[in-house]
Design a protein around this motif. Structure first.
Motif, mmCIF file in Angstrom:
data_model
loop_
_atom_site.group_PDB
_atom_site.id
_atom_site.type_symbol
_atom_site.label_atom_id
_atom_site.label_comp_id
_atom_site.label_asym_id
_atom_site.label_seq_id
_atom_site.Cartn_x
_atom_site.Cartn_y
_atom_site.Cartn_z
ATOM 1 N N LYS A 118 0.819 -1.226 0.000
ATOM 2 C CA LYS A 118 0.000 0.000 0.000
ATOM 3 C C LYS A 118 0.853 1.277 0.000
ATOM 4 C CE LYS A 118 -4.141 -1.898 0.267
ATOM 5 N NZ LYS A 118 -5.163 -1.700 -0.774
ATOM 6 N N ARG A 119 2.170 1.120 -0.065
ATOM 7 C CA ARG A 119 3.074 2.272 0.016
ATOM 8 C C ARG A 119 2.801 3.295 -1.091
ATOM 9 N NH1 ARG A 119 8.041 3.585 2.316
ATOM 10 N NH2 ARG A 119 8.001 1.646 3.529
ATOM 11 N N ALA A 120 2.609 2.838 -2.316
ATOM 12 C CA ALA A 120 2.383 3.760 -3.441
ATOM 13 C C ALA A 120 1.121 4.590 -3.221
ATOM 14 C CB ALA A 120 2.280 2.972 -4.745
ATOM 15 N N ASP A 121 0.083 3.966 -2.660
ATOM 16 C CA ASP A 121 -1.156 4.709 -2.381
ATOM 17 C C ASP A 121 -0.912 5.804 -1.349
ATOM 18 O OD1 ASP A 121 -2.475 3.030 -4.136
ATOM 19 O OD2 ASP A 121 -3.226 1.693 -2.560
ATOM 20 N N ALA A 122 -0.104 5.491 -0.353
ATOM 21 C CA ALA A 122 0.201 6.480 0.673
ATOM 22 C C ALA A 122 0.977 7.658 0.085
ATOM 23 C CB ALA A 122 1.005 5.839 1.803
ATOM 24 N N ARG A 127 1.253 13.368 -1.701
ATOM 25 C CA ARG A 127 1.423 14.357 -2.776
ATOM 26 C C ARG A 127 0.210 15.290 -2.849
ATOM 27 N NH1 ARG A 127 2.965 11.292 -6.330
ATOM 28 N NH2 ARG A 127 5.138 11.964 -6.719
ATOM 29 N N LYS A 128 -0.981 14.736 -2.707
ATOM 30 C CA LYS A 128 -2.199 15.552 -2.739
ATOM 31 C C LYS A 128 -2.223 16.536 -1.570
ATOM 32 C CE LYS A 128 -5.169 12.179 -5.118
ATOM 33 N NZ LYS A 128 -6.350 11.285 -4.979
ATOM 34 N N GLN A 129 -1.779 16.083 -0.411
ATOM 35 C CA GLN A 129 -1.748 16.965 0.754
ATOM 36 C C GLN A 129 -0.779 18.135 0.542
ATOM 37 O OE1 GLN A 129 -3.418 16.775 4.081
ATOM 38 N NE2 GLN A 129 -4.775 15.824 2.570
ATOM 39 N N VAL A 130 0.408 17.835 0.006
ATOM 40 C CA VAL A 130 1.385 18.895 -0.257
ATOM 41 C C VAL A 130 0.865 19.857 -1.316
ATOM 42 C CG1 VAL A 130 3.707 19.383 -1.110
ATOM 43 C CG2 VAL A 130 3.343 17.472 0.464
ATOM 44 N N ASN A 131 0.242 19.325 -2.366
ATOM 45 C CA ASN A 131 -0.319 20.184 -3.423
ATOM 46 C C ASN A 131 -1.436 21.073 -2.892
ATOM 47 O OD1 ASN A 131 1.449 19.138 -5.304
ATOM 48 N ND2 ASN A 131 -0.001 17.618 -6.094
ATOM 49 N N VAL A 197 9.752 24.448 3.558
ATOM 50 C CA VAL A 197 9.959 22.993 3.540
ATOM 51 C C VAL A 197 8.592 22.323 3.606
ATOM 52 C CG1 VAL A 197 10.902 21.012 4.794
ATOM 53 C CG2 VAL A 197 12.224 23.138 4.628
ATOM 54 N N ALA A 198 8.297 21.489 2.611
ATOM 55 C CA ALA A 198 6.998 20.808 2.568
ATOM 56 C C ALA A 198 7.049 19.455 3.263
ATOM 57 C CB ALA A 198 6.549 20.634 1.123
ATOM 58 N N ILE A 199 8.188 18.757 3.136
ATOM 59 C CA ILE A 199 8.342 17.426 3.728
ATOM 60 C C ILE A 199 9.615 17.424 4.572
ATOM 61 C CG2 ILE A 199 8.641 14.968 3.265
ATOM 62 C CD1 ILE A 199 7.191 15.345 0.617
ATOM 63 N N LEU A 200 9.467 17.150 5.857
ATOM 64 C CA LEU A 200 10.608 17.117 6.767
ATOM 65 C C LEU A 200 10.917 15.673 7.121
ATOM 66 C CD1 LEU A 200 12.649 18.708 8.502
ATOM 67 C CD2 LEU A 200 10.985 18.607 10.374
ATOM 68 N N VAL A 201 12.080 15.197 6.682
ATOM 69 C CA VAL A 201 12.549 13.852 7.015
ATOM 70 C C VAL A 201 13.382 13.971 8.287
ATOM 71 C CG1 VAL A 201 13.859 11.845 6.242
ATOM 72 C CG2 VAL A 201 12.606 13.236 4.576
ATOM 73 N N SER A 202 13.024 13.203 9.308
ATOM 74 C CA SER A 202 13.658 13.401 10.602
ATOM 75 C C SER A 202 13.790 12.094 11.374
ATOM 76 C CB SER A 202 12.831 14.398 11.423
ATOM 77 O OG SER A 202 13.359 14.560 12.725
ATOM 78 N N THR A 203 14.642 12.134 12.381
ATOM 79 C CA THR A 203 14.688 11.057 13.368
ATOM 80 C C THR A 203 13.746 11.445 14.503
ATOM 81 O OG1 THR A 203 16.590 12.129 14.420
ATOM 82 C CG2 THR A 203 17.052 10.431 12.765
ATOM 83 N N SER A 204 13.905 10.826 15.661
ATOM 84 C CA SER A 204 12.978 11.073 16.773
ATOM 85 C C SER A 204 13.179 12.426 17.450
ATOM 86 C CB SER A 204 13.120 9.963 17.820
ATOM 87 O OG SER A 204 14.445 9.916 18.325
ATOM 88 N N ALA A 215 0.985 21.148 9.450
ATOM 89 C CA ALA A 215 1.385 19.775 9.147
ATOM 90 C C ALA A 215 0.196 18.844 9.373
ATOM 91 C CB ALA A 215 2.562 19.358 10.019
ATOM 92 N N THR A 216 -0.159 18.066 8.342
ATOM 93 C CA THR A 216 -1.336 17.199 8.432
ATOM 94 C C THR A 216 -1.027 15.715 8.248
ATOM 95 O OG1 THR A 216 -1.774 17.538 6.075
ATOM 96 C CG2 THR A 216 -2.904 19.010 7.618
ATOM 97 N N VAL A 217 0.216 15.373 7.930
ATOM 98 C CA VAL A 217 0.565 13.960 7.738
ATOM 99 C C VAL A 217 1.826 13.623 8.537
ATOM 100 C CG1 VAL A 217 1.191 12.137 6.118
ATOM 101 C CG2 VAL A 217 -0.445 13.904 5.421
#
Length: 345
Positions: A118-122, A127-131, A197-204, A215-217
């Motif tokens: 289901k990863r591709a669906d997520a 992408r829709k949320q960022v758009n 920054v639209a997507i923040l990749v982070s550790t804990s 931020a919604t996701v």
């Protein structure tokens, strides 16, 4: 009348602040773990408030008590009580108040477990949320790749998202982790707060203290590698505005225990409910020692309120009969050890 002490407080400001504190001239001091360091002395400590209590060990909480001659009043706050704390509340050794309502305007965060297929669906949903102008957290268990653990790292995830998944958003995807210099971390977070920054990749490192209403996701890679309390804290980073929010738990795990824990997060919105499940799964540790989880003795049910009530009643009868416990030397020794570590819990 209020001081602030953190690890980065300059020596020039720290020295007069600590002198004022020791003299009793500074009535309120706010700070981080720096408050429990040697050299921080209170003249008459009367009240200690610990926020995000699950981030402190028993020894650290005990260090606060040792700052005063008499045990101060203690208020502990957390969205996710650790098993040991919940065990103490069940035995009546801690009073508890629960804030069961969300702030006005907020909606519960919808939580979903995402299997590999289901990863591709997520990704399409993100992408829709960022758009739509929203922002996204992506959490990874590690900073760098590890052959031993076999889980996705933050640096790997950044490269993959920029190159393969969201190439059109590459310039708006940033990385945050604990090894970055303070200035770098501040710059990344400032960009996220501004919306650059639209997507923040982070550790804990974003587990607590981050407030981004847009931020919604919350997307968590290797979700089975995190504890229930951490997962609930991560989920709490979204849903802080008025928009509907989601938490996606990505996992390749197949073992029943891991899937049971993740399903608990999907099903339960309350941190207290999750703490009860955590207590059942891990045990409450050593209530007279320093371990904060684990099982030292057996009960028919860890949450057997009738059994606990009967035990409390029997304890009262025993103390009425033998207040000094002269006839129970082993129990007296155990209670003496218990008092030493329970002083602030």
């Amino acid at each position: 009348d209020v001081g602030l002490l953190v690890g980065s407080t300059p020596a020039a400001a720290r020295k007069p602040m600590l002198a004022s504190l020791a003299a009793g001239d500074l009535p309120v001091l706010i700070g981080t773990h720096a408050l429990i360091e040697e050299g921080v002395q209170f003249k008459n400590l009367a009240l200690t408030v610990v926020d995000e209590q699950h981030r402190f060990g028993v020894g650290q909480r005990l260090a606060v008590r040792q700052k005063a001659e008499r045990t101060p009043h203690f208020l502990s706050m957390t969205a996710t009580p650790i098993p040991r704390t919940l065990g103490l509340t069940l035995f009546g050794d801690l009073d508890i108040s629960i804030l069961g309502e969300m702030p006005p305007g907020r909606q519960p965060v919808k939580t979903r477990m995402v299997p590999p297929e289901k990863r591709a669906d997520a990704y399409t949903f993100i992408r829709k949320q960022v758009n739509a102008g929203r922002q996204v957290f992506v959490i990874c268990p590690l900073i760098q790749e590890s052959d031993k653990l076999g889980v996705r790292s933050a640096t790997q995830e950044l490269e993959k998202l920029q190159r393969d998944v969201f190439p059109e958003l590459a310039s708006r995807i940033a990385l945050l982790h604990g090894r970055l210099k303070s200035a770098e971390k501040e710059a990344v977070m400032a960009g996220f707060q501004r919306g650059d920054v639209a997507i923040l990749v982070s550790t804990s490192v974003v587990e607590v203290g981050i407030d981004i209403p847009n931020a919604t996701v919350m997307m968590i890679e290797g979700a089975d590698r995190f504890g229930l309390a951490q997962l609930h804290q991560f989920r709490g980073r979204v849903g802080r505005g008025r928009e509907e929010s989601w938490c996606f738990l990505f996992t390749d795990a197949e073992d029943p225990q891991s899937l049971k824990r993740l399903q608990a997060v999907v099903t339960n919105q309350s941190g207290f409910d999750l703490a009860e499940i955590d207590l059942e799964l891990r045990g409450w540790g050593d209530l007279a020692g320093y371990r904060q989880h684990g099982k030292d003795f057996k009960m028919a049910s860890l949450l057997d309120a009738v059994l606990i009530s009967d035990a409390q009643s029997e304890a009262v009868r025993l103390l009425d009969r033998d207040p000094a416990l002269d006839g129970e030397p082993a129990l007296r020794r155990q209670l003496s050890a218990y008092r030493q570590v329970f002083a602030l819990d």
